[in-house]
Motif scaffolding. Structure first.
Motif, short mmCIF file in Angstrom:
data_model
loop_
_atom_site.label_atom_id
_atom_site.label_comp_id
_atom_site.label_asym_id
_atom_site.label_seq_id
_atom_site.Cartn_x
_atom_site.Cartn_y
_atom_site.Cartn_z
N UNK A 97 27.95 38.23 35.57
CA UNK A 97 29.18 38.37 36.38
C UNK A 97 29.76 37.08 36.79
N UNK A 98 28.80 36.02 36.83
CA UNK A 98 29.43 34.76 37.23
C UNK A 98 30.25 34.33 36.12
N UNK A 99 30.02 34.28 35.04
CA UNK A 99 30.68 33.58 33.93
C UNK A 99 32.05 33.74 33.89
N UNK A 100 32.85 34.94 34.08
CA UNK A 100 34.42 34.96 33.82
C UNK A 100 35.09 33.94 34.97
N UNK A 101 34.37 33.89 36.12
CA UNK A 101 35.26 33.17 37.26
C UNK A 101 34.79 31.46 36.90
N UNK A 102 33.57 31.13 36.49
CA UNK A 102 33.25 29.93 36.10
C UNK A 102 34.35 29.39 34.92
N UNK A 103 34.51 30.49 34.03
CA UNK A 103 35.19 29.85 32.81
C UNK A 103 36.75 29.51 33.37
N UNK B 80 23.85 6.05 49.41
CA UNK B 80 23.01 5.71 48.25
C UNK B 80 21.87 6.64 47.96
N UNK B 81 21.74 7.84 48.93
CA UNK B 81 20.52 8.52 48.80
C UNK B 81 20.85 9.38 47.50
N UNK B 82 19.96 9.98 46.73
CA UNK B 82 19.67 10.68 45.75
C UNK B 82 19.63 12.36 46.02
N UNK B 83 20.17 13.17 45.39
CA UNK B 83 19.99 14.41 45.66
C UNK B 83 18.42 14.99 45.36
N UNK B 84 17.60 15.41 46.57
CA UNK B 84 16.39 15.80 46.43
C UNK B 84 16.24 17.32 45.90
N UNK B 85 15.02 17.53 45.15
CA UNK B 85 14.75 18.76 44.54
C UNK B 85 14.81 19.75 45.77
N UNK B 86 15.22 21.14 45.32
CA UNK B 86 15.47 22.02 46.47
C UNK B 86 15.70 23.44 45.76
N UNK B 87 15.65 24.50 46.42
CA UNK B 87 16.04 25.82 46.16
C UNK B 87 17.47 26.03 46.86
N UNK B 88 18.35 26.55 46.12
CA UNK B 88 19.81 26.83 46.95
C UNK B 88 19.70 28.25 46.94
N UNK B 89 19.54 28.87 48.14
CA UNK B 89 19.58 30.39 48.48
C UNK B 89 21.06 30.53 49.04
N UNK B 90 21.86 31.50 48.36
CA UNK B 90 23.34 31.85 48.64
C UNK B 90 23.24 33.30 49.15
N UNK B 91 23.38 33.43 50.33
CA UNK B 91 23.64 34.93 50.93
C UNK B 91 25.44 35.18 50.74
N UNK B 92 25.52 36.30 50.22
CA UNK B 92 26.77 36.46 49.53
C UNK B 92 27.10 36.14 48.23
N UNK B 93 25.91 36.18 47.46
CA UNK B 93 25.95 35.80 46.10
C UNK B 93 26.79 36.49 45.16
N UNK B 94 27.11 37.54 45.54
CA UNK B 94 28.33 38.47 44.59
C UNK B 94 29.55 38.10 45.23
N UNK B 95 29.76 37.23 46.01
CA UNK B 95 31.28 37.06 46.71
C UNK B 95 32.01 36.08 45.78
N UNK B 96 33.45 36.01 46.23
CA UNK B 96 34.42 35.14 45.57
C UNK B 96 33.92 33.62 45.64
N UNK B 97 33.48 33.32 46.81
CA UNK B 97 33.07 31.93 47.13
C UNK B 97 32.10 31.35 46.06
N UNK B 98 31.42 32.27 45.99
CA UNK B 98 30.16 31.86 44.99
C UNK B 98 30.59 31.72 43.45
N UNK B 99 31.19 32.70 43.21
CA UNK B 99 31.71 32.45 41.64
C UNK B 99 32.71 31.58 41.35
N UNK B 100 33.67 31.46 42.39
CA UNK B 100 34.86 30.60 42.25
C UNK B 100 34.90 29.30 42.68
#
Length: 501
Positions: free
Chosen positions: A60-66, A3-23
């Protein structure tokens, strides 16, 4: 924790330009945002080594998102989300880069009112896990200057290459992050039907009453793929099917299928029962590895009407590679519930169909009544379909309609995503939300990792020492793998059920 709600946070992604991030990660965030499931105070910082501005990173993130989201892409959602996505460039070994990141995080905390709460997602090669964690600590990024907020780390597989390397990595991580703030992610556990295994078992007396060696003949766990190694040659050559699939995904499926009812649905109660299953696995002595484990590697063949190359002909693969792309084995759980019931596990690439299933085959009836009159009947089977179809298939026997007194198998088939492909949330949506909530139920605890590596190391060590089985058996692409995988069950008077039922 549910039942917990998501809490405010900053998500720092190491490997921001990798496939996992975009896909996976960005599409998951888009979908959560579209469902109004992200906290109001939230931001994303991608970290990578490419020279990009914030705007270029977003573009750069948009094509994989789409491609990932398809027709469910909402322009207004993406417009709002991308304004909260930023990028910082530095080498993961560079001390100065971490100091610049710390300053930017403090600015982001103030701008988005995130209270010092940070999620460090390590979407990078395993060799950087320890480096990044140590640098985060050394540069004041684990506990900010105000001392407020929490910091959590999310680690993708593989968690080590064997037990020894996993222990070294775990010491480095737990020296900085506590166990409760360490989230070892296995995306399989975020899949809808894997979460449903416990519900199916423990919310239905019909199944839990017969979920034992009195009624179950055997259990089959299959995760088959039609794709080859694709662009993962460097990783796969080091991992193979043993480390890529058995050590994490398949052993997790085994624990959920074989576990005892937990005393409650709290995180630790569930995890405790999963660990008991791993501790109860019968040891694989060298002679058992030779007889009960099948190792294969795909050769050339045809998949969906097209010719495909052999594994050794794939880009980046050694022409003399002995890496296995197929694995089948017989596993036994030595406890009162499962004594005498074999668990057969199978996984492989370039197989005939893509499917992940847990199949429970129930025991045959004694040779009286209808069995005596009609001969051996088809067994009752329960199939939990995990992907690509999601649902439950149950086969039982009934009289054929009409004057004919013969008996034939009939089925009850529930598919929750056949009519609506996007009916179930993506695994990463659920898992990212759980990290924000601080709910580690669907993440692996250290002792789960430890016992799974102990089991897998027995196999790897025997392969390295026994020349008879040191090389995988070739199998044509587009088949169900080596013939020995079928023989593994045939010698017990059994056979593999086809994926999907």
């Amino acid at each position: 924790m549910a039942g917990l709600q998501p809490v405010e946070a900053v998500l720092v992604i190491f490997g921001g330009t990798g496939d996992l991030t975009s896909r996976k990660l960005i599409p998951a965030l888009h979908n959560l945002k579209a469902k109004d499931s992200l906290p109001q105070h939230f931001a994303v910082i991608g970290v990578g080594r490419r020279q990009l501005s914030d705007q270029e990173f977003r573009k750069n993130l948009y094509p994989a998102l789409r491609q990932a989201v398809g027709e469910n892409l909402r322009a207004d959602t993406w417009a709002e989300l991308q304004e909260r996505i930023f990028y910082r460039r530095f080498d993961f070994q560079d001390e100065r880069g971490y100091r610049v990141l710390r300053e930017f995080l403090e600015q982001t905390d103030a701008a988005y009112q995130t209270g010092g709460n940070r999620i460090y997602y390590l979407a990078v090669a395993p060799e950087y896990f320890g480096v990044i964690v140590e640098k985060l600590y050394a540069n004041g990024l684990v506990r900010n200057r105000s001392g407020q907020g929490w910091q959590r780390v999310v680690i993708e597989k593989p968690f080590g290459r064997d037990l020894a390397t996993a222990r070294v990595l775990n010491r480095k991580i737990t020296a900085v992050f506590s166990e409760k703030n360490t989230f070892r992610i296995d995306h399989y556990l975020g899949k809808e039907m894997i979460q449903n295994i416990m519900v199916l078992r423990f919310a239905n007396p019909l199944f839990e009453a017969v979920w034992n060696n009195k009624y179950v003949d055997n259990v089959q766990i299959s995760a088959t793929e039609t794709v080859g190694v694709e662009n993962r040659a460097g990783y796969y050559e080091q991992a193979g099917a043993l480390r890529d699939m058995l050590q994490n995904h398949l052993l997790q499926l085994l624990t959920l299928t074989g576990m005892e009812p937990p005393v409650s649905l709290t995180t630790e109660a569930v995890r405790d029962e999963k660990v008991k299953v791993l501790r109860s696995l019968r040891a694989l002595a060298p002679e058992r590895v030779a007889g009960d484990v099948v190792r294969g590697q795909y050769g050339p063949g045809r998949i969906e009407g097209g010719q495909v190359a052999a594994y050794r002909e794939e880009k980046g693969i050694s022409p003399s590679s002995d890496t296995e792309t197929f694995l089948a084995l017989k596993v036994e759980i030595d406890n009162f519930r499962w004594a005498g019931v074999p668990f057969y596990i199978r996984t492989g690439k370039r197989l005939r169909a893509k499917s992940t299933d847990v199949i429970v085959q129930f025991k045959a009836l004694p040779p009286i009544l209808y069995v005596k009159e009609h001969g051996e009947l088809e067994p009752n089977i329960l199939i939990i379909r995990i992907q690509p179809k999601e649902g439950v298939y149950f086969q039982f026997n009934a009289k054929k309609p009409g004057m004919d007194p013969s008996i034939s198998p009939v089925k009850m088939d529930f598919c929750q995503n056949c009519d609506f492909e996007n009916n179930s949330p993506e695994a990463y949506e659920k898992l990212l939300l759980d990290v924000m909530r601080g709910d580690p139920t669907l993440f692996t605890r250290w002792d789960e990792v430890e016992y799974s590596w102990k089991f897998v190391d027995q196999i790897a060590q025997t392969w390295g020492e026994d020349q008879r089985i040191s090389s995988p058996v070739p199998y044509p692409a587009g088949t169900w793998g080596p013939a020995a995988a079928g023989e593994l069950l045939a010698r017990d008077g059994r056979a593999w059920w086809s994926p999907g039922g």
